[in-house]
Design an enzyme around this catalytic site. Structure first.
Site, PDB file in Angstrom:
ATOM      1  N   ASP A 131      -8.726   2.639   1.524  1.00 39.44           N
ATOM      2  CA  ASP A 131      -8.896   3.314   2.924  1.00 39.44           C
ATOM      3  C   ASP A 131     -10.017   3.014   3.449  1.00 39.44           C
ATOM      4  O   ASP A 131     -11.354   2.904   2.566  1.00 39.44           O
ATOM      5  CB  ASP A 131      -8.621   4.727   2.880  1.00 39.44           C
ATOM      6  CG  ASP A 131      -8.253   5.250   4.187  1.00 39.44           C
ATOM      7  OD1 ASP A 131      -9.259   5.148   5.053  1.00 39.44           O
ATOM      8  OD2 ASP A 131      -7.001   5.784   4.311  1.00 39.44           O
ATOM      9  N   VAL A 165      -4.969   3.513  -1.694  1.00 42.70           N
ATOM     10  CA  VAL A 165      -5.628   4.497  -2.330  1.00 42.70           C
ATOM     11  C   VAL A 165      -7.029   4.968  -1.703  1.00 42.70           C
ATOM     12  O   VAL A 165      -7.375   4.173  -0.699  1.00 42.70           O
ATOM     13  CB  VAL A 165      -6.234   4.233  -3.787  1.00 42.70           C
ATOM     14  CG1 VAL A 165      -5.079   4.000  -4.800  1.00 42.70           C
ATOM     15  CG2 VAL A 165      -7.156   2.836  -3.761  1.00 42.70           C
ATOM     16  N   TYR A 213      -1.997   9.856   8.558  1.00 49.77           N
ATOM     17  CA  TYR A 213      -0.782  10.437   8.154  1.00 49.77           C
ATOM     18  C   TYR A 213       0.089  10.137   9.398  1.00 49.77           C
ATOM     19  O   TYR A 213      -0.306  10.573  10.436  1.00 49.77           O
ATOM     20  CB  TYR A 213      -0.952  11.839   7.791  1.00 49.77           C
ATOM     21  CG  TYR A 213       0.126  12.638   7.248  1.00 49.77           C
ATOM     22  CD1 TYR A 213       0.826  12.344   6.142  1.00 49.77           C
ATOM     23  CD2 TYR A 213       0.983  13.599   8.433  1.00 49.77           C
ATOM     24  CE1 TYR A 213       1.977  12.794   5.726  1.00 49.77           C
ATOM     25  CE2 TYR A 213       2.139  14.125   7.825  1.00 49.77           C
ATOM     26  CZ  TYR A 213       2.662  13.702   6.721  1.00 49.77           C
ATOM     27  OH  TYR A 213       3.873  14.310   6.282  1.00 49.77           O
ATOM     28  N   GLU A 239       8.636   4.982   7.827  1.00 53.08           N
ATOM     29  CA  GLU A 239       9.873   5.658   7.466  1.00 53.08           C
ATOM     30  C   GLU A 239      11.124   5.145   8.239  1.00 53.08           C
ATOM     31  O   GLU A 239      12.070   5.486   7.948  1.00 53.08           O
ATOM     32  CB  GLU A 239       9.726   7.138   7.734  1.00 53.08           C
ATOM     33  CG  GLU A 239       8.824   7.851   6.578  1.00 53.08           C
ATOM     34  CD  GLU A 239       8.837   9.263   6.541  1.00 53.08           C
ATOM     35  OE1 GLU A 239       8.385   9.783   5.339  1.00 53.08           O
ATOM     36  OE2 GLU A 239       8.910   9.741   7.545  1.00 53.08           O
ATOM     37  N   LYS A 255       4.209  14.113  -6.859  1.00 53.35           N
ATOM     38  CA  LYS A 255       2.649  13.893  -6.883  1.00 53.35           C
ATOM     39  C   LYS A 255       2.082  14.208  -8.070  1.00 53.35           C
ATOM     40  O   LYS A 255       2.360  15.460  -8.670  1.00 53.35           O
ATOM     41  CB  LYS A 255       2.182  13.930  -5.636  1.00 53.35           C
ATOM     42  CG  LYS A 255       2.246  13.943  -4.320  1.00 53.35           C
ATOM     43  CD  LYS A 255       1.678  14.529  -3.284  1.00 53.35           C
ATOM     44  CE  LYS A 255       1.956  13.845  -2.054  1.00 53.35           C
ATOM     45  NZ  LYS A 255       1.441  14.351  -0.755  1.00 53.35           N
ATOM     46  N   LYS A 266     -12.054   4.446   5.251  1.00 56.45           N
ATOM     47  CA  LYS A 266     -12.731   5.817   5.349  1.00 56.45           C
ATOM     48  C   LYS A 266     -13.272   6.294   3.874  1.00 56.45           C
ATOM     49  O   LYS A 266     -13.900   7.311   3.727  1.00 56.45           O
ATOM     50  CB  LYS A 266     -11.981   6.901   6.235  1.00 56.45           C
ATOM     51  CG  LYS A 266     -10.778   7.603   5.510  1.00 56.45           C
ATOM     52  CD  LYS A 266     -10.140   8.818   6.223  1.00 56.45           C
ATOM     53  CE  LYS A 266      -8.912   9.219   5.853  1.00 56.45           C
ATOM     54  NZ  LYS A 266      -7.760   8.400   5.935  1.00 56.45           N
TER      55      LYS A 266
END
Ligand SMILES: *[C@@H]1O[C@H](CO)[C@@H](O)[C@H](O)[C@H]1NC(C)=O
Ligand SMILES: *[C@@H]1O[C@H](CO)[C@@H](O)[C@H](O)[C@H]1NC(C)=O
Length: 424
Positions: free
Chosen positions: A135, A109, A167, A305, A375, A137
């Site tokens: 995270d 999160v 990402y 992935e 989402k 940040k």
């Protein structure tokens, strides 16, 4: 003031803290005591939503409590037993079957505390174990609030190493591995681990998850949906990439070639989300093949992935699932390019070609019955989350084989007893 001797000084400090704490405590107790939750700004859940809540009787009003979950945690000097009660956490295993099959969760999160709290209380069961990766940040205030919340449970902890998750970057994979390292040492005898992000919400109940993971196909197997790397994805692992921390992943130079994968591994392509056995996690952390692949993946694009699904195709990996294809219904996602085939369009709106669900997406999500759905945004379409959350909790309580405690009910209901009477 600290010219006073040390003892007096700390006494005064303590006294001051206690007074402030008590004041805040009394205030929040007053505002958040369950019976006082319904305020004029609350609105009854809509009729669309009521259609999914079959246990409800006509005339019973349900309210949502927008924003109050967040303010509760941020404001109060936490008294954990009150927090657990007021936020409606479930405090006992709801069946023998679930108690005998503990699950581990990794939740990554970085924002939207309210959404996180609601996700956690939906998946929380005292027999499970939860590693939360915040995270690096994220604002310190956010981290502090999450820390405060998880400190109320002995089976929930923050990952001790935090990554700045980028990402499509290796950091995304590293965040999961940080949690796995700690979960591997946990004294909870968890059987499978699943990973989630802050915008997921469960569709299956804990009991249904446990049952799904034990059907013959999955009992001793890892679920990592994916296929042999298609040509269109080759560039991800054929060229060297560089992660610009917290921003994006770029090609290194003007297309520098990478060497072939170690141990002649065939690279697969799949989802970043999985359900893995404990033995497989140990293999990931210890086996030289898995570690070499990890090292090789550091400068690839979106290694999360390909990594899990590729390791799950190594014969020696415990629970490996060779050529399982896309099997494994982990998450319901409405991709824009699957409109008309897999789903009938997004009733909320698309962000990066993925649907942010609106309330009218719920019939599809419920029918689909994946483990989780993605989402959600509590600010954009609050009703979608309120409604799914209520639907999910009703189902969880209905399946329980132990007596239901009053504090486990989510909504403020005109007549709390009616639910129990009607579902008994
Ligand atoms: C928390 O509050 C409950 C009752 O509201 C009280 O019995 C308990 O002693 C409190 N715990 C702490 C640690 O203050
Ligand atoms: C947490 O506490 C409960 C009750 O004291 C205990 O039964 C359980 O084993 C503990 N769990 C962990 C992971 O320490």
């Amino acid at each position: 003031m600290c010219k006073l001797d040390w003892k007096k000084c700390s006494f005064l400090l303590c006294l001051g803290m206690s007074i402030i704490c008590s004041a805040i405590y009394l205030r929040t107790r007053f505002v958040t005591k369950p019976k006082h939750l319904a305020s004029p700004s609350d609105k009854p859940l809509s009729t669309e939503c009521r259609a999914f809540l079959p246990h409800m009787e006509d005339g019973v009003k349900w309210y949502n409590h927008k924003g109050q979950v967040e303010s509760y945690i941020l404001n109060s000097c936490i008294n954990c037993s009150n927090l657990i009660r007021d936020l409606h956490f479930i405090t006992r295993p709801l069946s023998r079957e679930e108690e005998d099959y503990p699950l581990a969760f990794i939740v990554t999160v970085h924002k939207e505390l309210e959404l996180f709290v609601r996700l956690l209380r939906a998946i929380y069961m005292p027999q499970n174990v939860y590693c939360i990766h915040v995270d690096a940040k994220a604002p310190w205030k956010y981290r502090a609030a999450v820390q405060k919340l998880v400190s109320c449970f002995n089976n929930t902890f923050l990952s001790s190493r935090s990554e700045t998750v980028t990402y499509a970057g290796f950091s995304r994979l590293q965040a999961d591995l940080n949690c796995m390292t700690e979960l591997a040492r946990s004294k909870v005898g968890w059987r499978k681990v699943v990973n989630l992000c802050g915008q997921d919400f469960p569709v299956k109940s804990n009991l249904e998850l446990v049952q799904y993971m034990q059907i013959e196909r999955w009992r001793d197997r890892n679920m990592t949906p994916g296929i042999k790397q298609p040509a269109s994805m080759k560039h991800r692992t054929a060229l060297q990439h560089i992660e610009i921390r917290g921003s994006h992943v770029a090609l290194k130079g003007s297309g520098l070639k990478k060497g072939p994968p170690p141990h002649n591994l065939q690279v697969y392509f799949g989802t970043a989300y999985y359900a893995l056995t404990r033995a497989f996690v140990d293999f990931v952390l210890e086996s030289p093949i898995a570690r070499d692949l990890l090292e090789w993946s550091k400068d690839t694009y979106s290694p999360d992935e390909h990594y899990w699904v590729t390791v799950n195709h190594i014969k020696e990996a415990p629970g490996s699932h060779i050529d399982g294809g896309w099997a494994g219904d982990i998450r319901a996602i409405k991709w824009r390019d699957q409109e008309g085939r897999v789903h009938n369009g997004c009733k909320g709106h698309y962000v990066r070609d993925i649907c942010i669900y609106g309330a009218n997406d719920l019939p599809w999500i419920i029918k689909r019955n994946s483990m989780f759905a993605n989402k959600f945004e509590s600010n954009t379409y609050p009703e979608a989350l309120d409604c799914l959350e209520q639907w999910h909790r009703n189902k969880v309580l209905k399946q329980a084989t132990v007596p239901i405690q009053q504090s486990w009910l989510l909504a403020t209901q005109g007549n709390c007893n009616s639910y129990f009477n009607s579902s008994a």
